[in-house]
Design a protein around this motif. Structure first.
Motif, PDB file in Angstrom:
ATOM      1  N   ASN A 120       8.443 -30.796 -38.412  1.00 50.07           N
ATOM      2  CA  ASN A 120       8.506 -32.254 -38.782  1.00 50.07           C
ATOM      3  C   ASN A 120       7.902 -32.370 -39.997  1.00 50.07           C
ATOM      4  OD1 ASN A 120       8.387 -32.073 -35.439  1.00 50.07           O
ATOM      5  ND2 ASN A 120       9.451 -34.121 -36.060  1.00 50.07           N
ATOM      6  N   MET A 121       6.622 -31.678 -40.106  1.00 49.08           N
ATOM      7  CA  MET A 121       5.961 -31.679 -41.264  1.00 49.08           C
ATOM      8  C   MET A 121       6.615 -31.347 -42.628  1.00 49.08           C
ATOM      9  SD  MET A 121       1.883 -31.579 -40.624  1.00 49.08           S
ATOM     10  CE  MET A 121       2.034 -29.648 -39.618  1.00 49.08           C
ATOM     11  N   ILE A 122       7.387 -30.110 -42.466  1.00 51.89           N
ATOM     12  CA  ILE A 122       8.145 -29.489 -43.366  1.00 51.89           C
ATOM     13  C   ILE A 122       8.973 -30.694 -43.905  1.00 51.89           C
ATOM     14  CG2 ILE A 122       9.921 -27.462 -43.999  1.00 51.89           C
ATOM     15  CD1 ILE A 122       6.822 -26.780 -43.525  1.00 51.89           C
ATOM     16  N   ALA A 123       9.923 -31.153 -42.917  1.00 48.79           N
ATOM     17  CA  ALA A 123      11.047 -32.283 -43.238  1.00 48.79           C
ATOM     18  C   ALA A 123      10.311 -33.464 -44.042  1.00 48.79           C
ATOM     19  CB  ALA A 123      11.667 -32.622 -42.083  1.00 48.79           C
ATOM     20  N   ALA A 124       8.989 -33.767 -43.495  1.00 46.42           N
ATOM     21  CA  ALA A 124       8.582 -35.035 -44.143  1.00 46.42           C
ATOM     22  C   ALA A 124       7.983 -34.769 -45.713  1.00 46.42           C
ATOM     23  CB  ALA A 124       7.329 -35.354 -43.382  1.00 46.42           C
ATOM     24  N   ALA A 125       7.614 -33.449 -45.877  1.00 45.30           N
ATOM     25  CA  ALA A 125       7.198 -32.817 -47.153  1.00 45.30           C
ATOM     26  C   ALA A 125       8.139 -32.646 -48.139  1.00 45.30           C
ATOM     27  CB  ALA A 125       6.230 -31.665 -47.082  1.00 45.30           C
ATOM     28  N   ALA A 126       9.356 -32.167 -47.549  1.00 43.79           N
ATOM     29  CA  ALA A 126      10.592 -32.006 -48.331  1.00 43.79           C
ATOM     30  C   ALA A 126      11.180 -33.482 -48.708  1.00 43.79           C
ATOM     31  CB  ALA A 126      11.614 -31.371 -47.532  1.00 43.79           C
ATOM     32  N   SER A 127      11.093 -34.445 -47.780  1.00 45.82           N
ATOM     33  CA  SER A 127      11.807 -35.945 -48.255  1.00 45.82           C
ATOM     34  C   SER A 127      11.157 -36.387 -49.260  1.00 45.82           C
ATOM     35  CB  SER A 127      11.648 -36.516 -46.774  1.00 45.82           C
ATOM     36  OG  SER A 127      10.229 -37.042 -46.828  1.00 45.82           O
ATOM     37  N   MET A 130      16.685 -14.915 -51.624  1.00 44.56           N
ATOM     38  CA  MET A 130      15.307 -15.217 -51.582  1.00 44.56           C
ATOM     39  C   MET A 130      15.038 -16.362 -52.782  1.00 44.56           C
ATOM     40  SD  MET A 130      12.562 -15.084 -49.781  1.00 44.56           S
ATOM     41  CE  MET A 130      10.645 -15.308 -49.956  1.00 44.56           C
ATOM     42  N   VAL A 131      14.403 -17.387 -52.631  1.00 41.00           N
ATOM     43  CA  VAL A 131      13.911 -18.491 -53.517  1.00 41.00           C
ATOM     44  C   VAL A 131      12.604 -18.148 -54.157  1.00 41.00           C
ATOM     45  CG1 VAL A 131      13.322 -20.759 -53.782  1.00 41.00           C
ATOM     46  CG2 VAL A 131      15.131 -20.370 -52.132  1.00 41.00           C
ATOM     47  N   LYS A 132      12.804 -17.935 -55.685  1.00 41.09           N
ATOM     48  CA  LYS A 132      11.659 -17.559 -56.418  1.00 41.09           C
ATOM     49  C   LYS A 132      10.685 -18.616 -56.330  1.00 41.09           C
ATOM     50  CE  LYS A 132      10.508 -16.094 -61.156  1.00 41.09           C
ATOM     51  NZ  LYS A 132      11.022 -15.976 -62.530  1.00 41.09           N
ATOM     52  N   THR A 133       9.217 -18.257 -56.060  1.00 45.42           N
ATOM     53  CA  THR A 133       8.276 -19.149 -56.197  1.00 45.42           C
ATOM     54  C   THR A 133       7.752 -19.325 -57.444  1.00 45.42           C
ATOM     55  OG1 THR A 133       6.720 -17.404 -55.675  1.00 45.42           O
ATOM     56  CG2 THR A 133       7.608 -18.272 -53.682  1.00 45.42           C
ATOM     57  N   LEU A 172      14.224 -25.646 -47.361  1.00 45.40           N
ATOM     58  CA  LEU A 172      14.856 -26.656 -46.620  1.00 45.40           C
ATOM     59  C   LEU A 172      15.753 -27.657 -47.491  1.00 45.40           C
ATOM     60  CD1 LEU A 172      15.578 -28.274 -43.979  1.00 45.40           C
ATOM     61  CD2 LEU A 172      13.307 -29.357 -44.341  1.00 45.40           C
ATOM     62  N   ILE A 173      15.085 -28.066 -48.725  1.00 52.88           N
ATOM     63  CA  ILE A 173      15.655 -28.735 -49.731  1.00 52.88           C
ATOM     64  C   ILE A 173      17.221 -28.328 -50.393  1.00 52.88           C
ATOM     65  CG2 ILE A 173      15.512 -29.827 -52.140  1.00 52.88           C
ATOM     66  CD1 ILE A 173      12.382 -30.182 -51.494  1.00 52.88           C
ATOM     67  N   ILE A 174      17.055 -26.840 -50.552  1.00 48.80           N
ATOM     68  CA  ILE A 174      18.089 -26.217 -50.967  1.00 48.80           C
ATOM     69  C   ILE A 174      19.345 -26.297 -49.858  1.00 48.80           C
ATOM     70  CG2 ILE A 174      19.221 -24.168 -51.634  1.00 48.80           C
ATOM     71  CD1 ILE A 174      16.573 -23.554 -53.078  1.00 48.80           C
ATOM     72  N   GLU A 175      19.023 -25.906 -48.558  1.00 47.68           N
ATOM     73  CA  GLU A 175      19.834 -26.177 -47.584  1.00 47.68           C
ATOM     74  C   GLU A 175      20.361 -27.438 -47.367  1.00 47.68           C
ATOM     75  OE1 GLU A 175      19.635 -26.362 -42.649  1.00 47.68           O
ATOM     76  OE2 GLU A 175      18.166 -25.004 -43.708  1.00 47.68           O
ATOM     77  N   LYS A 176      19.778 -28.614 -47.582  1.00 43.42           N
ATOM     78  CA  LYS A 176      20.119 -29.861 -47.346  1.00 43.42           C
ATOM     79  C   LYS A 176      20.974 -30.399 -48.321  1.00 43.42           C
ATOM     80  CE  LYS A 176      18.089 -31.422 -43.216  1.00 43.42           C
ATOM     81  NZ  LYS A 176      19.109 -32.094 -42.162  1.00 43.42           N
ATOM     82  N   THR A 177      20.819 -29.748 -49.580  1.00 45.33           N
ATOM     83  CA  THR A 177      21.711 -30.347 -50.702  1.00 45.33           C
ATOM     84  C   THR A 177      22.666 -29.428 -51.106  1.00 45.33           C
ATOM     85  OG1 THR A 177      20.174 -29.010 -52.175  1.00 45.33           O
ATOM     86  CG2 THR A 177      19.669 -31.385 -51.847  1.00 45.33           C
ATOM     87  N   THR A 178      23.063 -28.484 -50.094  1.00 49.32           N
ATOM     88  CA  THR A 178      24.380 -27.556 -50.067  1.00 49.32           C
ATOM     89  C   THR A 178      25.480 -28.370 -49.874  1.00 49.32           C
ATOM     90  OG1 THR A 178      23.152 -25.704 -49.430  1.00 49.32           O
ATOM     91  CG2 THR A 178      25.478 -25.538 -49.195  1.00 49.32           C
ATOM     92  N   ILE A 179      26.445 -28.606 -50.818  1.00 46.47           N
ATOM     93  CA  ILE A 179      27.649 -29.277 -50.722  1.00 46.47           C
ATOM     94  C   ILE A 179      28.990 -28.524 -51.098  1.00 46.47           C
ATOM     95  CG2 ILE A 179      26.627 -31.635 -51.235  1.00 46.47           C
ATOM     96  CD1 ILE A 179      27.443 -31.383 -53.926  1.00 46.47           C
ATOM     97  N   ASP A 180      30.141 -29.001 -50.912  1.00 48.03           N
ATOM     98  CA  ASP A 180      31.366 -28.255 -51.313  1.00 48.03           C
ATOM     99  C   ASP A 180      31.613 -28.238 -52.718  1.00 48.03           C
ATOM    100  OD1 ASP A 180      32.010 -28.154 -48.606  1.00 48.03           O
ATOM    101  OD2 ASP A 180      33.092 -29.953 -48.481  1.00 48.03           O
TER     102      ASP A 180
END
Length: 322
Positions: free
Chosen positions: A72-79, A1-4, A24-32
């Motif tokens: 869509n709004m979650i993705a836009a805010a994250a961008s 769980m991400v700390k707020t 979502l940001i953490i998920e999208k920045t997961t790399i090898d």
């Protein structure tokens, strides 16, 4: 769980949205590469406030977007937050800053080559999130223009390194393309994706810009009035590298002769020189004048927020900005 972040308690109605955005940001920045991934995740969670997404969601709540627009709004805010993070990494390389919010920076930990690629990765994630958010060409064009303005703001700042003739207008041009641009984009996109009325969407631009200008001005003031421990980042780093920010620019326009003997030392400014510089800023009232001008921009934003449609989130917007 991400700390707020504790600041989220100021806007409980959008806490769940901010948490989704962060996850979502953490998920999208997961790399090898686990070491770099860990460093980026630490930066994301330490930054943590998610001010730009907060403004996005608060503006979006003023409209009547359908429930199926949620993802869509979650993705836009994250961008917008990811674009902000990318600029931080690149800024820290240029500024040669080793720490931010108590976290060792990517270039300090892994070298500048890796840091550049990490910043570039975040830019790719930014466009990935934008593609998830919308297929509307006008929004894609808006984002590319905004990104260009951010880069031009950096270039304008770099052009004025060690320039004692820099003016307040030069400074405004630079920060309108950097900090203010990202706040403007967040507010506007929140109103746009939230399907607000056209008048609110138009007002969101100037509100965001004035908030962003005031935000950067206050950050520059704090650089001359707080310690590294209080801000969790190096202070007076800009002036050491010839980047003259708000209070110092005001002093150069009104009391140039008093400051030039120190600034003409360029990169050879010592710690005692920096202390003398800060003392002069206080002696000539530059810090106080900087506060007055900053408040003018905050007041412009607050006055515009007061004219927005009646809504519970309008009060939150006002309180957060103030």
């Amino acid at each position: 769980m991400v700390k707020t972040h504790p600041m989220w308690d100021n806007f409980p109605n959008i806490q769940s949205l901010l948490l989704e955005c962060l996850e979502l940001i953490i998920e999208k920045t997961t790399i090898d590469n686990t070491e770099i991934e860990k460093t980026v995740t630490e930066l994301i969670t330490r930054q943590g406030k998610l001010l730009r997404p907060a403004y996005f969601f608060l503006f979006s709540r003023l409209g009547n977007a359908p429930q199926d627009a949620h993802e869509n709004m979650i993705a836009a805010a994250a961008s917008t937050e990811v674009l902000h993070l990318a600029t931080l990494i690149h800024d820290d390389i240029i500024d040669d800053s080793n720490m931010r919010r108590g976290v060792e920076m990517v270039h300090s930990k892994h070298g500048k080559d890796v840091a550049v690629y990490t910043g570039d990765l975040l830019l790719a994630v930014y466009f990935d999130l934008l593609a998830d958010a919308t297929g509307a060409m006008e929004i894609i064009q808006l984002n590319t223009r905004s990104m260009k303005r951010v880069l031009m703001g950096e270039i304008n700042q770099m052009t004025n390194v060690y320039n004692t003739d820099i003016t307040y207008e030069d400074y405004l041009k630079s920060i309108k393309g950097k900090t203010a641009q990202l706040f403007e984009l967040s507010c506007f996109e929140g109103a746009y994706f939230g399907q607000c009325d056209s008048e609110t969407i138009e007002k969101s631009r100037s509100i965001g810009q004035n908030i962003g200008i005031a935000f950067q001005m206050m950050d520059d003031i704090l650089d001359y009035t707080q310690t590294s421990e209080m801000l969790a980042k190096p202070v007076l780093n800009d002036v050491k590298q010839g980047i003259y920010t708000f209070p110092l620019i005001l002093s150069l326009e009104t009391n140039e002769k008093a400051f030039l003997p120190l600034l003409n030392k360029g990169e050879n400014l010592s710690d005692s020189d920096l202390a003398a510089l800060v003392s002069l800023l206080h002696d000539y009232g530059c810090i106080e004048r900087a506060h007055v001008i900053t408040k003018e921009y905050i007041d412009k934003a607050l006055a515009a927020i007061e004219t927005l449609p009646s809504h519970p989130e309008k009060d939150v917007l006002y309180a957060l900005t103030k």
